[in-house]
Design a protein around this motif. Structure first.
Motif, PDB file in Angstrom:
ATOM      1  N   LEU A   1     -34.285  85.788  23.683  1.00 52.70           N
ATOM      2  CA  LEU A   1     -34.150  85.399  22.284  1.00 52.70           C
ATOM      3  C   LEU A   1     -32.866  84.611  22.016  1.00 52.70           C
ATOM      4  CD1 LEU A   1     -35.559  85.413  19.573  1.00 52.70           C
ATOM      5  CD2 LEU A   1     -34.604  87.685  19.131  1.00 52.70           C
ATOM      6  N   PRO A   2     -31.719  85.002  22.573  1.00 48.73           N
ATOM      7  CA  PRO A   2     -30.523  84.169  22.378  1.00 48.73           C
ATOM      8  C   PRO A   2     -30.702  82.750  22.911  1.00 48.73           C
ATOM      9  CG  PRO A   2     -29.908  86.338  23.206  1.00 48.73           C
ATOM     10  CD  PRO A   2     -31.406  86.245  23.316  1.00 48.73           C
ATOM     11  N   LYS A   3     -31.447  82.596  23.992  1.00 46.91           N
ATOM     12  CA  LYS A   3     -31.682  81.261  24.548  1.00 46.91           C
ATOM     13  C   LYS A   3     -32.558  80.423  23.620  1.00 46.91           C
ATOM     14  CE  LYS A   3     -31.238  82.870  29.334  1.00 46.91           C
ATOM     15  NZ  LYS A   3     -31.931  83.072  30.645  1.00 46.91           N
ATOM     16  N   LEU A   4     -33.558  81.058  23.014  1.00 47.12           N
ATOM     17  CA  LEU A   4     -34.404  80.337  22.068  1.00 47.12           C
ATOM     18  C   LEU A   4     -33.594  79.906  20.854  1.00 47.12           C
ATOM     19  CD1 LEU A   4     -37.080  79.313  20.935  1.00 47.12           C
ATOM     20  CD2 LEU A   4     -37.565  81.651  20.152  1.00 47.12           C
TER      21      LEU A   4
ATOM     22  N   LEU B   1     -32.997  75.989  19.737  1.00 48.97           N
ATOM     23  CA  LEU B   1     -33.415  75.508  18.424  1.00 48.97           C
ATOM     24  C   LEU B   1     -32.233  74.936  17.647  1.00 48.97           C
ATOM     25  CD1 LEU B   1     -35.818  78.409  17.352  1.00 48.97           C
ATOM     26  CD2 LEU B   1     -36.482  76.136  18.159  1.00 48.97           C
ATOM     27  N   GLN B   2     -31.096  75.608  17.723  1.00 52.07           N
ATOM     28  CA  GLN B   2     -29.916  75.157  16.986  1.00 52.07           C
ATOM     29  C   GLN B   2     -29.470  73.769  17.419  1.00 52.07           C
ATOM     30  OE1 GLN B   2     -27.132  78.373  17.618  1.00 52.07           O
ATOM     31  NE2 GLN B   2     -27.732  79.432  15.735  1.00 52.07           N
ATOM     32  N   ARG B   3     -29.691  73.438  18.678  1.00 50.86           N
ATOM     33  CA  ARG B   3     -29.322  72.094  19.156  1.00 50.86           C
ATOM     34  C   ARG B   3     -30.089  71.009  18.410  1.00 50.86           C
ATOM     35  NH1 ARG B   3     -29.021  74.598  24.399  1.00 50.86           N
ATOM     36  NH2 ARG B   3     -31.156  73.997  24.918  1.00 50.86           N
ATOM     37  N   HIS B   4     -31.233  71.378  17.832  1.00 56.75           N
ATOM     38  CA  HIS B   4     -32.065  70.423  17.104  1.00 56.75           C
ATOM     39  C   HIS B   4     -32.055  70.686  15.598  1.00 56.75           C
ATOM     40  CE1 HIS B   4     -33.650  68.795  20.868  1.00 56.75           C
ATOM     41  NE2 HIS B   4     -33.729  70.050  21.294  1.00 56.75           N
ATOM     42  N   GLY B   5     -31.145  71.541  15.136  1.00 54.38           N
ATOM     43  CA  GLY B   5     -31.051  71.829  13.707  1.00 54.38           C
ATOM     44  C   GLY B   5     -32.181  72.683  13.177  1.00 54.38           C
TER      45      GLY B   5
END
Length: 306
Positions: free
Chosen positions: A88-91, A95-99
């Protein structure tokens, strides 16, 4: 699956998004993933996109102009419950890298004594995920329904207490069907009596409410206001005695556009989750296109005059 196949699939999905964006009027392209008043953050359920890698998923969702997803962290999901602490932390990071963020986490959780309940919820809360969708309770129709509701009340209260402790909100989706607790919504109102919606609220699904309630969906919409935590949108229509899922705004669909006017008049300002359920056997590219087209319809419905 090979990295080459994943890369090709990601490119095709991105191409589907790009092609759709080129076909849209510039006025629609400029719109953020909210209605004109900015009240409703919009996410999309990624059940049929979950074979994408985390980074591909983030790229695809961002390409659709969305800021959030309803992730699948559950049995048969993109992340299995037993792998949530690691994956889950990896997901979230991808996602955050793409806003993009996880606005709702679809889970297999509906009681505190399941093997992975606390670990999954503690991990999610620690990552800033605000809410998760519960798994359904089912009736045994060979037993009195009222007795089963009474037996469920302490189960729900225990889960609400854990949510309060961890600082995360559960949402229970009404789902049409013979055995689903909450299909008629009156039972869900009784089950959640006395529980703050900040601990367990309702994800009001207008498709399911319309299938089960026919013309009485305004009554259940009214009934759910004290519990309302999220809104789910999709459409369907009757084909004889069977229900066929289809795009939002479908001709002869069960969802009355008047619902969105009531939504705009309400005090609700939480997330709307767009569900595209009618392409279960469709490709990633077909599902991306369907999300894009349904999103255009949703934005039009949310820009009605209240």
């Amino acid at each position: 699956m090979s990295s080459l196949a994943l890369s090709r699939r990601s490119l095709l999905a991105a191409a589907a998004v790009a092609a759709g964006r080129l076909a849209l009027p510039s006025s629609l392209l400029a719109q953020p993933a909210t209605n004109a008043s900015g009240r409703f953050p919009i996410c999309t359920f990624v059940k049929y996109l979950q074979s994408l890698s985390f980074d591909e998923l983030g790229q695809t969702i961002a390409g659709l102009g969305l800021k959030g997803i309803e992730a699948t962290v559950r049995n048969k999901g993109q992340i299995l419950p037993e792998h949530a602490e690691e994956q889950l932390p990896k997901l979230v990071e991808a996602l955050q890298r793409h806003g993009v963020e996880i606005m709702i986490m679809a889970s297999s959780i509906n009681r505190v004594d399941q093997p992975w309940t606390e670990k999954v919820l503690r991990t999610a809360a620690g990552l800033g995920i605000k809410r998760y969708r519960m798994d359904y309770y089912l009736y045994d129709l060979n037993k009195p329904v009222a007795d089963q509701l009474r037996e469920l009340k302490p189960v729900v209260k225990d889960l609400a207490a854990l949510n309060r402790q961890l600082g995360i909100q559960a949402v229970y989706q009404n789902h049409a069907g013979t055995k689903y607790v909450g299909a008629g919504l009156w039972d869900l109102h009784e089950l959640l009596e006395g529980i703050p919606k900040e601990e367990i609220g309702v994800a009001y699904d207008i498709r399911h409410a319309s299938i089960e309630g026919g013309q009485t969906w305004p009554v259940t919409w009214n009934l759910m206001q004290p519990h309302l935590a999220a809104v789910y949108v999709k459409d369907a229509r009757w084909e004889g005695r069977k229900v066929q899922d289809g795009p939002l705004g479908w001709e002869n669909g069960v969802v009355d556009p008047a619902f969105f006017k009531l939504l705009l008049k309400s005090d609700f300002n939480g997330p709307i989750s767009l569900h595209v359920e009618y392409l279960e056997k469709g490709t990633i590219e077909e599902n991306v296109t369907a999300i894009r087209e349904n999103l255009v319809t949703l934005r039009k419905l949310l820009n009605q005059t209240a």
